[in-house]
Each structure stands twice: as C-alpha cells, then as structure tokens.
Scaffold this active site. Structure first.
Site, PDB file in Angstrom:
ATOM      1  N   HIS A  78       0.842  -1.206   0.000  1.00  0.00           N
ATOM      2  CA  HIS A  78       0.000   0.000   0.000  1.00  0.00           C
ATOM      3  C   HIS A  78       0.879   1.259   0.000  1.00  0.00           C
ATOM      4  O   HIS A  78       0.689   2.163  -0.824  1.00  0.00           O
ATOM      5  CB  HIS A  78      -0.901  -0.032   1.248  1.00  0.00           C
ATOM      6  CG  HIS A  78      -1.770   1.169   1.437  1.00  0.00           C
ATOM      7  ND1 HIS A  78      -3.110   1.180   1.114  1.00  0.00           N
ATOM      8  CD2 HIS A  78      -1.503   2.412   1.926  1.00  0.00           C
ATOM      9  CE1 HIS A  78      -3.622   2.364   1.398  1.00  0.00           C
ATOM     10  NE2 HIS A  78      -2.659   3.147   1.893  1.00  0.00           N
ATOM     11  N   GLU A  79       1.859   1.285   0.914  1.00  0.00           N
ATOM     12  CA  GLU A  79       2.729   2.461   1.010  1.00  0.00           C
ATOM     13  C   GLU A  79       3.592   2.604  -0.243  1.00  0.00           C
ATOM     14  O   GLU A  79       3.821   3.715  -0.727  1.00  0.00           O
ATOM     15  CB  GLU A  79       3.615   2.388   2.271  1.00  0.00           C
ATOM     16  CG  GLU A  79       2.854   2.328   3.596  1.00  0.00           C
ATOM     17  CD  GLU A  79       1.918   3.513   3.842  1.00  0.00           C
ATOM     18  OE1 GLU A  79       2.119   4.573   3.225  1.00  0.00           O
ATOM     19  OE2 GLU A  79       0.970   3.367   4.632  1.00  0.00           O
TER      20      GLU A  79
ATOM     21  N   HIS B 251       1.779   4.362  -2.922  1.00  0.00           N
ATOM     22  CA  HIS B 251       1.754   5.819  -2.740  1.00  0.00           C
ATOM     23  C   HIS B 251       2.988   6.446  -3.390  1.00  0.00           C
ATOM     24  O   HIS B 251       2.924   7.554  -3.925  1.00  0.00           O
ATOM     25  CB  HIS B 251       1.740   6.187  -1.248  1.00  0.00           C
ATOM     26  CG  HIS B 251       0.374   6.149  -0.617  1.00  0.00           C
ATOM     27  ND1 HIS B 251      -0.727   6.735  -1.192  1.00  0.00           N
ATOM     28  CD2 HIS B 251      -0.064   5.590   0.554  1.00  0.00           C
ATOM     29  CE1 HIS B 251      -1.794   6.553  -0.412  1.00  0.00           C
ATOM     30  NE2 HIS B 251      -1.415   5.849   0.653  1.00  0.00           N
TER      31      HIS B 251
ATOM     32  N   HIS C  53      -5.571   6.928  -2.034  1.00  0.00           N
ATOM     33  CA  HIS C  53      -6.498   5.996  -1.384  1.00  0.00           C
ATOM     34  C   HIS C  53      -7.685   5.763  -2.319  1.00  0.00           C
ATOM     35  O   HIS C  53      -8.102   6.672  -3.042  1.00  0.00           O
ATOM     36  CB  HIS C  53      -6.995   6.567  -0.045  1.00  0.00           C
ATOM     37  CG  HIS C  53      -5.931   6.569   1.009  1.00  0.00           C
ATOM     38  ND1 HIS C  53      -5.921   7.450   2.056  1.00  0.00           N
ATOM     39  CD2 HIS C  53      -4.825   5.793   1.166  1.00  0.00           C
ATOM     40  CE1 HIS C  53      -4.869   7.213   2.815  1.00  0.00           C
ATOM     41  NE2 HIS C  53      -4.181   6.221   2.290  1.00  0.00           N
ATOM     42  N   CYS C  54      -8.197   4.557  -2.271  1.00  0.00           N
ATOM     43  CA  CYS C  54      -9.246   4.171  -3.236  1.00  0.00           C
ATOM     44  C   CYS C  54     -10.569   3.951  -2.495  1.00  0.00           C
ATOM     45  O   CYS C  54     -10.591   3.481  -1.359  1.00  0.00           O
ATOM     46  CB  CYS C  54      -8.803   2.885  -3.934  1.00  0.00           C
ATOM     47  SG  CYS C  54     -10.024   2.234  -5.066  1.00  0.00           S
TER      48      CYS C  54
ATOM     49  N   CYS D 135      -9.745  -3.306  -2.520  1.00  0.00           N
ATOM     50  CA  CYS D 135      -8.564  -2.810  -3.236  1.00  0.00           C
ATOM     51  C   CYS D 135      -7.461  -2.569  -2.205  1.00  0.00           C
ATOM     52  O   CYS D 135      -7.731  -2.076  -1.100  1.00  0.00           O
ATOM     53  CB  CYS D 135      -8.898  -1.504  -3.960  1.00  0.00           C
ATOM     54  SG  CYS D 135      -7.466  -0.764  -4.762  1.00  0.00           S
TER      55      CYS D 135
ATOM     56  N   CYS E 297      -7.567  -2.836  -7.304  1.00  0.00           N
ATOM     57  CA  CYS E 297      -8.781  -2.901  -8.127  1.00  0.00           C
ATOM     58  C   CYS E 297      -8.379  -2.557  -9.567  1.00  0.00           C
ATOM     59  O   CYS E 297      -7.244  -2.152  -9.831  1.00  0.00           O
ATOM     60  CB  CYS E 297      -9.843  -1.930  -7.603  1.00  0.00           C
ATOM     61  SG  CYS E 297      -9.438  -0.199  -7.856  1.00  0.00           S
TER      62      CYS E 297
ATOM     63  N   CYS F 231      -7.064   1.096 -10.021  1.00  0.00           N
ATOM     64  CA  CYS F 231      -5.745   1.348  -9.432  1.00  0.00           C
ATOM     65  C   CYS F 231      -4.666   0.588 -10.194  1.00  0.00           C
ATOM     66  O   CYS F 231      -3.542   1.081 -10.343  1.00  0.00           O
ATOM     67  CB  CYS F 231      -5.755   0.980  -7.955  1.00  0.00           C
ATOM     68  SG  CYS F 231      -6.761   2.126  -6.987  1.00  0.00           S
TER      69      CYS F 231
END
Lengths: 194, 447
Positions: A134-135, A138, A144-145, A150, A169, A172
């Site tokens: 996740h990071e 970025h 953020h989704c 996702c 997703c 993304c």
C-alpha cells in the site's frame, strides 16, 4: 522477472524478523510484478525516537532514508519492528510521502495476540505485506481508493486491514501501470543520456 | 469512502500542518495549509474550501473565533475543530458554534477517516437538499406557471422580488391568465410560505356571506349562527390571503377591507371587541380598477392600499409563442389523467391553436386540450380535433356596431404600437389630435 525498472529495495532498519522482510519482497514481486532487492540492514533509528510519546517518528525515518543514495534501486521500502507515529495520529502501521522515494512499514502493531505462533506469524506477514505494498503504491502516486476490495483502500485499524486484499482494483491497476510505463520511459531516456 | 474535497488545515504547528496535508493528499483530496486564523481567512477569500481542520489554540485568533467568522461569511464551509487539550466545555463550545466534529490530537487513523466520511455524508445531504430545493423552485416556476415569452419572464423575475416584501400586491389580468397561480407562487417564495394560503373569489360569494366568511361571527350574531366561527382573516394566521375579483366587492365591503388593511384588526360580526390579525393580502382583478376609481365605483383609498405592487399578467394572445409549450404541458397532464397516450400535435393543429385569440386565456386552452384528448382516437391531435374552436371563433364574429368595431380597432392598434400615439396615428392614417379625441371618446385607457 524483469519489470524493466530498477528493483525495489527492501531494507530492515534495526532488528527485524528476516522471514517478514523476505515475505514483503516476495509479495511485491508476486502482486505488483516489480523486481526486488533485499538490502543489508540499516542501523536502529534511534534518531527518530520521541521521548514524550515513547514512539518513533515515521516522518523523520523517511526523511533519513530519502537522504541516502540507493543507486541500484528505484524505490526503498524500510521495515521496522518499532511503534511508529506521525504528528496527527496516535500510531501508524506504515508511512510514505505521495510520489516520494522511500516508504516505511512497521510490524510492531501487526502481530495478533490470540493466535498460535505459526498462524500469528503468517497473519503478521500478510498484514506487513499489505501495508508495505500500500505504502509503495503511494510512492507511485496512487491515492487511497474508494473501492473496499482494493489494496489502496484506507485501513484505519487491524480489522480494516484484514478485510483489505493484497491486490489492486481494476482502476488502481491501470493507474499503477501508467505510472510504471512513464517511469520506464524516463529511466530509458536517462540511460541513453549516460 | 469520501468524495474528493478541498481541505484547509489551520494550525500554528508546521509539523502538524504538513502531516495533515500529506495524509489528505494521499487520499486524493486537495489540501492547503494556513499557519493562523488570519492566513486562513485570506486563503478563503481567494478560493472556496469544502472543509477546514482548525486547531483551537492559536496565537492571534483562536480556533473558535475563526470558526465563528467562517460560519458567518462562508456558511457552506464545514469546520472540524482539533485540539491537543481536550475538555468537554471546549467541545460543546465548538459544536454550538457550528463545528461538524471535534478531534483530540493525536487521534487514531480510523477516527480521521470516520470524520471525513461524516463530512462527506453531510456534504452530500446538503447538495441533495439544494437540488431538491432547486427542483421545487423550478416546478413552481415552470410546472405551474408556464411561459418562456418575454412578458412571462418579466412576471417570473418579479415574483421572487415581490415575495421578499410584505406589501400588498394587486395582480391584474384577464380571466384565465393564472392570477391565482402567481399569488400562490408569491406566497410559496415568501417568508410566510409555511403558513396558510387562503384564496377567496369575491365575485362568487354574495356580499353578506363574504363578510361572515372574512370576518367570522359570534354565536347568535344572526339567524343560523349557532356557534362562533373564525373568519378567513383570523384563520390565515400569519399566512397569505388571496382575494380574487376584488373589483366585485360592494362599497360597504370596500370600507371594511380598508379598515382591516389600515388597522390590522377585525371585529367579528356580533362581537364588540376587535382582535389583531396578521396576514399578507394579495388581490387580483380582471377589471381596470383605475377606471373604476375614476368612475367612482371603487374607492380610491382602497385602490392605493391594494396597489402597492402591481403585477400584470399578459393575455395569451399577447404571448402566442407560449402556446406550444402550454399545449405540451396540458397534453402530458391529460394523457396521464385519462391513461390515453396522446402526445403529438400536427403542424396545422399547432397553427390553429396559435392563430386563435383565446378570450378565456390559458384556462380555455387547457379545457380545449382536455376535450381534444378525451375525444381523440389517435395518438396525434390534428386541427380537426379542435374544430370546436372554429365554431367559437365564428360565434365571436357576431355582427357588431360600427362604433364597437372602431373602438376595438383603435385599441388593437394602440396596443400593437405600445400606446405610442404618433406611431398608432400613422398606422391609422389620421393625425394625432384626432386620435387623442377618439381615445377620449371611446374612453380607452393605457393598461
């Protein structure tokens, strides 16, 4: 696998379970299809310790990592076993600056207390991989989704995190693909010039 | 998760501002930062913000002061108060001053996420309310009173302005032009909108009955008054009273009305003591009240009391371009009511409707469309479905005297030339002095 980009450096800061570091690197390759390189551990980040909060300042650690040169890597993911904070939040599982060069994941709050040791370790590794990926996204400018299923959906707590999948997703995935292709073009142009 | 928003963080601590801004940007929001309340107001003057996160403790202007100013100048901007020193008193103070939420620093990541979700929901709700309000306004404006012609647009523009004041309004217009609809629209847009709107057709009620209807009576005031009854002046209690065909009321009733308008008090029939009443009076007439005043049949003082603001609704023949629009509306209405699918008109039918003079105005047009829809066996109405209008037009063309014809012709030319006597005289091929004499002779007056 060759993604056409420099690999993602995964670096432990201080003492961290080796298996977790390897698991994060494997998940980056498996889910985001980006090459990884496990780097030698860096020193314990004592400079980031905040005496008032008895926690480590994630922002200070990212600033320190970004100030270092990792010529062989495109982005860096630092892994720590320390309780992290940013000024507005009581704690964070990980941190990254949008479009930056270094991200951070902490396994300190990810260990489940009620499971047997092997199950606990598996769950902790899965959670750590989710936060790291996740990071890392970025760093490639993904936001953020809104989609619950996702990887980029914001997780405020462990319950949310466990609901979040390891994959992106459709939208993304497209954003990441576009960001990576721009990155590849820039990298090729830079290689040509040198 | 939340929609994308424009957010400002107001905090004197740089590190907190940066932390917030970075987190909001990661969530895809547009985020700006201000180091003080004064900087925040400067930024607000430059661009709109959906949401402000304001630290309560700041030098110069504290968060509560800033919140007050924001709510006063930018009521649509939502404010969340943040503080490191929480107390119930400050939280209550912030919420009372209009903050949407209150956060204690540092907070758990999911708390901020929840606040943003709450704000998003409030924002959605506010925009839904705005949308529904807009739709309702549109419905009042276009579903009830229909018209795209210049004279009708002028009326539409006048309604909200008139609604804001509390002055009496006199609506002038021929029968069937929609005077009551205009009165209802004025009431709906006025501050009295939540209170009753009562419409009375003065021309349809005998004078004695009108008196008891308007003023009410006490038990035993007259034969048959077995129990006391409130009159409309009292029942309307703060709302709007619409007196249609005001030109029809008797001289005695004119005096009574004048007294009520001047004193805002009424005395029920059979009662000795006056009571206070609160209402807004909207009246309407198809007569030329000025003419009635000059003839002495309508009280001049009452006329000026009623005529503080005048709205003149043009007859349908003066806005023929609205006819297709009105026909479509009535077709839809009666197709739904009769479950008959009649939704088209042939070109010659539209032409016929536009050529007809509509002495009964919109009401007559509505009746004509209803009749045609009910009797039609096809989906498309043709000129044949409106053949009854030809008969009505022929009826209107009854033999008339030369004097009548001269009067009507001169009036028509004057109206066509917007009462420009020089222009009208030129069309009539007579000199201006002669035209002035004829206007006087036929007692023609400018509307």
């Amino acid at each position: 696998m060759n993604s056409g980009l420099k690999p993602i450096g995964v670096v432990p800061l201080g003492e961290v379970c080796e298996l977790t570091v390897k698991s994060i690197a494997a998940n980056i390759l498996g889910y985001l299809h980006l090459d990884t390189l496990i780097l030698p551990p860096m020193e314990h980040p004592m400079y980031a310790y905040n005496e008032r909060r008895h926690q480590y300042d994630a922002g200070a650690m990212i600033t320190a990592m970004e100030s270092l040169s990792f010529p062989q890597c495109d982005k860096i993911v630092g892994v720590v076993d320390l309780d992290l904070f940013i000024p507005i939040f009581a704690h964070v599982f990980g941190e990254a600056r949008q479009g930056g060069r270094a991200a951070l994941v902490s396994i300190s709050r990810l260990k489940p207390p009620s499971l047997t040791s092997q199950e606990a370790l598996n769950l902790q590794m899965e959670r750590a991989a989710k936060v790291a990926l996740h990071e890392l996204c970025h760093l490639y400018d993904l936001h953020h989704c809104m989609e619950g299923l996702c990887l980029m959906h914001f997780s405020g707590g462990l319950e949310d995190l466990d609901q979040t999948p390891l994959y992106l997703c459709r939208y993304c995935s497209l954003y990441l693909r576009d960001a990576l292709s721009v990155k590849r073009r820039h990298q090729r142009a830079a290689e040509k010039n040198t | 998760m939340e929609d994308r928003m424009t957010i400002m963080v107001v905090d004197d601590e740089r590190i907190v501002r940066e932390s917030f801004v970075q987190w909001f940007r990661k969530s895809g929001h547009k985020a700006e930062a201000a180091a003080s309340g004064f900087d925040a107001l400067e930024l607000l003057a430059k661009m709109p913000f959906d949401l402000l996160f304001v630290d309560i403790k700041m030098p110069g202007m504290n968060g509560i002061e800033l919140l007050g100013k924001v709510k006063q100048e930018y009521p649509d901007t939502m404010v969340v108060i943040i503080t490191a020193y929480g107390s119930i008193e400050t939280a209550v103070q912030a919420m009372k001053a209009g903050a949407v939420d209150y956060l204690l620093k540092p907070f758990k990541p999911d708390q901020l996420s929840l606040v943003l979700e709450k704000v998003t929901q409030q924002k959605r709700l506010a925009s839904e309310i705005q949308y529904v309000k807009g739709r309702l306004d549109q419905m009042t404006r276009f579903d009830n009173i229909i018209g795209q012609s210049k004279p009708m647009q002028d009326v539409f523009d006048l309604i909200p302005e008139v609604a804001q004041s509390d002055s009496t309004v006199l609506i002038q217009g021929e029968t069937g032009t929609g005077k009551e609809l205009v009165a209802k629209a004025i009431h709906a847009k006025s501050r009295r909108a939540q209170l009753p709107f009562i419409a009375i057709n003065c021309g349809a009620i005998p004078d004695t009955l009108l008196e008891s209807e308007l003023f009410g009576y006490q038990k035993g005031a007259f034969t048959g008054a077995e129990r006391p009854r409130k009159g409309f002046f009292e029942v309307v209690s703060g709302g709007s009273l619409f007196l249609d065909e005001i030109g029809e009321v008797s001289r005695k009733m004119q005096v009574d009305l004048l007294r009520v308008l001047e004193e805002k008090k009424i005395t029920k029939i059979g009662d000795r003591f006056p009571i206070d009443v609160d209402f807004r009076l909207i009246s309407a007439t198809r007569r030329d009240l000025m003419q009635e005043v000059s003839e002495g049949s309508f009280r001049e003082d009452l006329f000026y009391r009623l005529n503080v603001i005048t709205i003149t609704i043009p007859p349908l023949r003066k806005r023929r371009e609205d006819i297709p629009l009105l026909v479509r509306h009535f077709l839809e209405k009666y197709s739904q009511q009769t479950t008959k699918r009649v939704d088209h008109l042939t070109k010659d039918a539209i032409q016929l409707l536009q050529d007809y003079d509509w002495p009964g105005n919109v009401r007559e047009l509505e009746n004509a469309v209803e009749r045609a829809v009910v009797l039609s066996k096809a989906r498309t109405l043709s000129s044949g479905d409106f053949s009854f209008l030809r008969a009505a037009a022929a009826q209107a063309l009854r033999p008339r005297s030369l004097r009548e014809m001269e009067r009507d012709h001169i009036q028509g030319v004057l109206e066509e030339s917007e009462w420009n006597v020089t222009k009208a005289a030129k069309i009539l091929d007579i000199n201006r002095v002669t035209l002035h004499k004829m206007i006087k002779r036929h007692q023609l007056t400018r509307p």
